[in-house]
Design a protein around this motif. Structure first.
Motif, PDB file in Angstrom:
ATOM      1  N   ASP A 188       3.697   3.335  -2.027  1.00 28.20           N
ATOM      2  CA  ASP A 188       3.466   4.329  -0.915  1.00 28.20           C
ATOM      3  C   ASP A 188       2.269   5.193  -1.171  1.00 28.20           C
ATOM      4  O   ASP A 188       1.687   5.406  -0.331  1.00 28.20           O
ATOM      5  CB  ASP A 188       4.912   5.147  -0.652  1.00 28.20           C
ATOM      6  N   TYR A 248       8.741  -5.061  -0.490  1.00 27.36           N
ATOM      7  CA  TYR A 248       8.527  -3.663  -0.311  1.00 27.36           C
ATOM      8  C   TYR A 248       6.947  -3.389   0.282  1.00 27.36           C
ATOM      9  O   TYR A 248       6.821  -2.513   1.158  1.00 27.36           O
ATOM     10  CB  TYR A 248       8.662  -2.788  -1.485  1.00 27.36           C
ATOM     11  N   ASN A 262       6.666  -4.724   3.782  1.00 24.08           N
ATOM     12  CA  ASN A 262       7.365  -3.844   4.754  1.00 24.08           C
ATOM     13  C   ASN A 262       6.652  -2.657   5.083  1.00 24.08           C
ATOM     14  O   ASN A 262       6.533  -2.088   6.303  1.00 24.08           O
ATOM     15  CB  ASN A 262       8.777  -3.432   4.483  1.00 24.08           C
ATOM     16  N   ALA A 263       6.274  -1.853   3.971  1.00 23.11           N
ATOM     17  CA  ALA A 263       5.199  -0.564   4.155  1.00 23.11           C
ATOM     18  C   ALA A 263       4.102  -0.995   5.025  1.00 23.11           C
ATOM     19  O   ALA A 263       3.809   0.142   5.638  1.00 23.11           O
ATOM     20  CB  ALA A 263       4.998  -0.109   2.603  1.00 23.11           C
ATOM     21  N   LEU A 310       3.371  -3.127   7.106  1.00 23.70           N
ATOM     22  CA  LEU A 310       3.945  -3.592   8.495  1.00 23.70           C
ATOM     23  C   LEU A 310       4.353  -2.243   9.359  1.00 23.70           C
ATOM     24  O   LEU A 310       4.136  -2.105  10.539  1.00 23.70           O
ATOM     25  CB  LEU A 310       5.000  -4.682   8.762  1.00 23.70           C
ATOM     26  N   LYS A 311       4.878  -1.269   8.624  1.00 25.76           N
ATOM     27  CA  LYS A 311       5.186  -0.028   9.287  1.00 25.76           C
ATOM     28  C   LYS A 311       4.129   0.912   9.690  1.00 25.76           C
ATOM     29  O   LYS A 311       3.854   1.273  10.671  1.00 25.76           O
ATOM     30  CB  LYS A 311       6.117   0.800   8.339  1.00 25.76           C
ATOM     31  N   MET A 312       2.944   0.896   8.720  1.00 26.50           N
ATOM     32  CA  MET A 312       1.731   1.317   9.056  1.00 26.50           C
ATOM     33  C   MET A 312       1.222   0.830   9.816  1.00 26.50           C
ATOM     34  O   MET A 312       0.552   1.468  11.010  1.00 26.50           O
ATOM     35  CB  MET A 312       0.920   1.063   7.605  1.00 26.50           C
ATOM     36  N   LYS A 313       1.175  -0.534  10.345  1.00 21.28           N
ATOM     37  CA  LYS A 313       0.629  -1.325  11.348  1.00 21.28           C
ATOM     38  C   LYS A 313       1.087  -0.766  12.487  1.00 21.28           C
ATOM     39  O   LYS A 313       0.424  -0.704  13.742  1.00 21.28           O
ATOM     40  CB  LYS A 313       0.809  -2.696  11.067  1.00 21.28           C
ATOM     41  N   LYS A 314       2.426  -0.588  12.655  1.00 19.35           N
ATOM     42  CA  LYS A 314       3.260  -0.323  13.662  1.00 19.35           C
ATOM     43  C   LYS A 314       2.550   1.159  14.251  1.00 19.35           C
ATOM     44  O   LYS A 314       2.472   1.474  15.420  1.00 19.35           O
ATOM     45  CB  LYS A 314       4.710  -0.213  13.621  1.00 19.35           C
ATOM     46  N   ARG A 315       2.680   2.070  13.283  1.00 17.71           N
ATOM     47  CA  ARG A 315       2.074   3.425  13.608  1.00 17.71           C
ATOM     48  C   ARG A 315       0.890   3.596  14.004  1.00 17.71           C
ATOM     49  O   ARG A 315       0.588   4.084  15.152  1.00 17.71           O
ATOM     50  CB  ARG A 315       2.273   4.142  12.180  1.00 17.71           C
ATOM     51  N   LYS A 360       0.553   2.341  17.878  1.00 15.58           N
ATOM     52  CA  LYS A 360       0.915   3.335  18.897  1.00 15.58           C
ATOM     53  C   LYS A 360       0.278   4.310  19.019  1.00 15.58           C
ATOM     54  O   LYS A 360       0.354   5.210  19.845  1.00 15.58           O
ATOM     55  CB  LYS A 360       2.668   4.068  18.268  1.00 15.58           C
TER      56      LYS A 360
END
Length: 453
Positions: free
Chosen positions: A401, A438, A441-442, A444-449, A452
């Motif tokens: 992270d 891990y 997933n981290a 892909l979460k960054m990509k979503k943020r 947006k």
């Protein structure tokens, strides 16, 4: 074939391989006892899947294991473990899970692939070739399922394709592949094998029981591997990415050339996976397939259609023009070196984890050429910092992270953020797969943020 009925089988280590060995032995009528140094709570995931009737102890290894008729040692359990030493002195057979399970199968053929790097890719590729050729294929070992989990689906018509590690080969006794392969040998697992010689000797056990009717595929370009020919009783097939061979499988003018007494043809190579190391993997796979009597068409179709394996130089996402690559399977220095050579773009390298006893200095030249900064994670961070002081910018990230947070703020369009740790994962994760998932997933979460915003 041997029977396990009414035998006492002891298993040291309740992880993936130990669980498979225990469950297979129990389903075959054995009385099974498992001893595990971790506490019961730490083994909850495996306990849920442990067969009824298996007894187990946790937190230490008692002398009860010495009541066994056979002991199965899980990979990574140290050779100098007190109860193991006593068992061997007492004449109790100690097997690896691969040795244990192989005694209860009679397949069409066994393919056993080892080496420091490229095992998983080559094993997956060989499996794809065999399936493309219409052979019923089970892929197991250090990839996917332990062999003990697959015993009951293996018939005399089955081709068994195994990825085998040095740990799994240590305790073989009768294990005999139809075709073995050693892809390369560079320093790894020295903390376990103690010396490089010990590591090489463990790898060489893959062909220990082979006969003149069997085949062994060796990398001609690796001096340590090439030298093993003199110890091998099987028919040796060399492969080379660097030179034309009088006999063997080699790379020439963009093609795989198969030049063997029983097969001769070329395959135009159109790999979908990057890096020269994957040319070597394809050559090894073609050599194995040719030795198994598989025709050119199936080999060509499978190799050129192969899309790689998870956690090995795996594209995860592009965020604001920065590519994020998951190479969590790079658990040693040479594997990370291979990954760095695969890229021409500037790299932010996430490096670190649990140290395995080998120096990191061989990465130096590629780091100087390509790496903008090293993002240090895990237990090995201090050692890596010491070895690369003055070579590149060194940033203490702590964990994945932290590394992604630093990289996302500083990387620019055209850069690559590469998780290629050159270390084991056990300081922060269950295994390299856990670490890779891990990371993905981290990211892909960054990509979503980012999307947006």
């Amino acid at each position: 074939m041997e029977s396990l009925k009414n035998l006492k089988v002891g298993v040291i280590g309740l992880a993936k391989s130990g669980l498979a060995a225990a469950n297979f032995a129990r389903s075959s009528g054995a009385s099974v006892f498992v001893t595990e140094s971790k506490q019961r709570a730490e083994c909850a995931v495996f306990l849920k899947r442990l067969a009824k009737g298996v007894t187990a102890e946790f937190g230490a290894h008692s002398d009860r294991i010495l009541e066994s008729d056979i002991i199965v040692r899980s990979p990574g359990v140290p050779n100098n473990l007190r109860v193991l030493v006593q068992a061997k002195r007492s004449g109790i057979p100690v097997y690896s899970e691969i040795e244990f399970a192989s005694r209860y199968i009679s397949p069409r053929e066994i393919i056993a692939i080892t080496g420091t790097n490229g095992k998983t890719t080559t094993t997956s590729l060989v499996s794809d070739i065999f399936k493309t050729a219409g052979r019923k294929t089970v892929t197991a070992g250090n990839i996917g399922s332990p062999l003990a989990d697959c015993v009951k689906k293996i018939t005399p018509r089955t081709s068994v394709v195994l990825e085998v590690s040095s740990y799994q080969l240590e305790d073989v006794e009768r294990f005999r592949p139809t075709i073995s392969a050693i892809l390369n040998i560079t320093p790894d697992h020295i903390e376990h094998h103690k010396t490089m010689r010990g590591y090489i000797d463990a790898k060489a056990r893959v062909f220990e029981n082979q006969k003149k009717t069997d085949f062994c595929v060796l990398n001609y370009d690796d001096k340590k591997v090439r030298a093993l020919k003199s110890l091998c009783g099987a028919k040796v097939i060399f492969f080379s990415a660097q030179r034309r061979l009088a006999s063997g499988v080699f790379y020439s003018n963009g093609s795989i050339v198969v030049k063997l007494p029983f097969a001769g043809y070329s395959i135009a190579l159109k790999l979908k996976i990057p890096g020269r190391h994957n040319i070597e993997n394809a050559l090894a796979a073609a050599a194995i397939a040719a030795a198994a009597g598989i025709k050119r068409g199936a080999i060509e179709k499978a190799i050129n259609g192969f899309r790689g394996v998870e956690h090995r130089i795996e594209f995860t996402a592009a965020i604001n023009g920065v590519e994020y690559i998951n190479d969590s399977k790079a658990t040693n220095v040479d594997s990370t070196l291979v990954a760095l050579k695969a890229f021409e773009k500037p790299v932010w390298l996430i490096l670190g984890g649990r140290d395995k006893g080998a120096p990191y200095r061989p990465l130096g030249s590629q780091i100087k050429k390509k790496v903008k900064a090293i993002l240090l994670i895990g237990e090995a961070a201090a050692k890596i910092r010491k070895e690369f002081s003055g070579t590149a910018e060194l940033l203490d990230a702590g964990d994945i992270d932290g590394a992604l947070s630093l990289a996302s703020r500083r990387a620019v369009k055209g850069d690559i953020v590469l998780l290629s740790p050159a270390c084991a994962s056990f300081d922060q994760f269950d295994n390299y797969e856990h670490r890779g998932r891990y990371f993905k997933n981290a990211v892909l979460k960054m990509k979503k943020r980012f999307e947006k915003k």
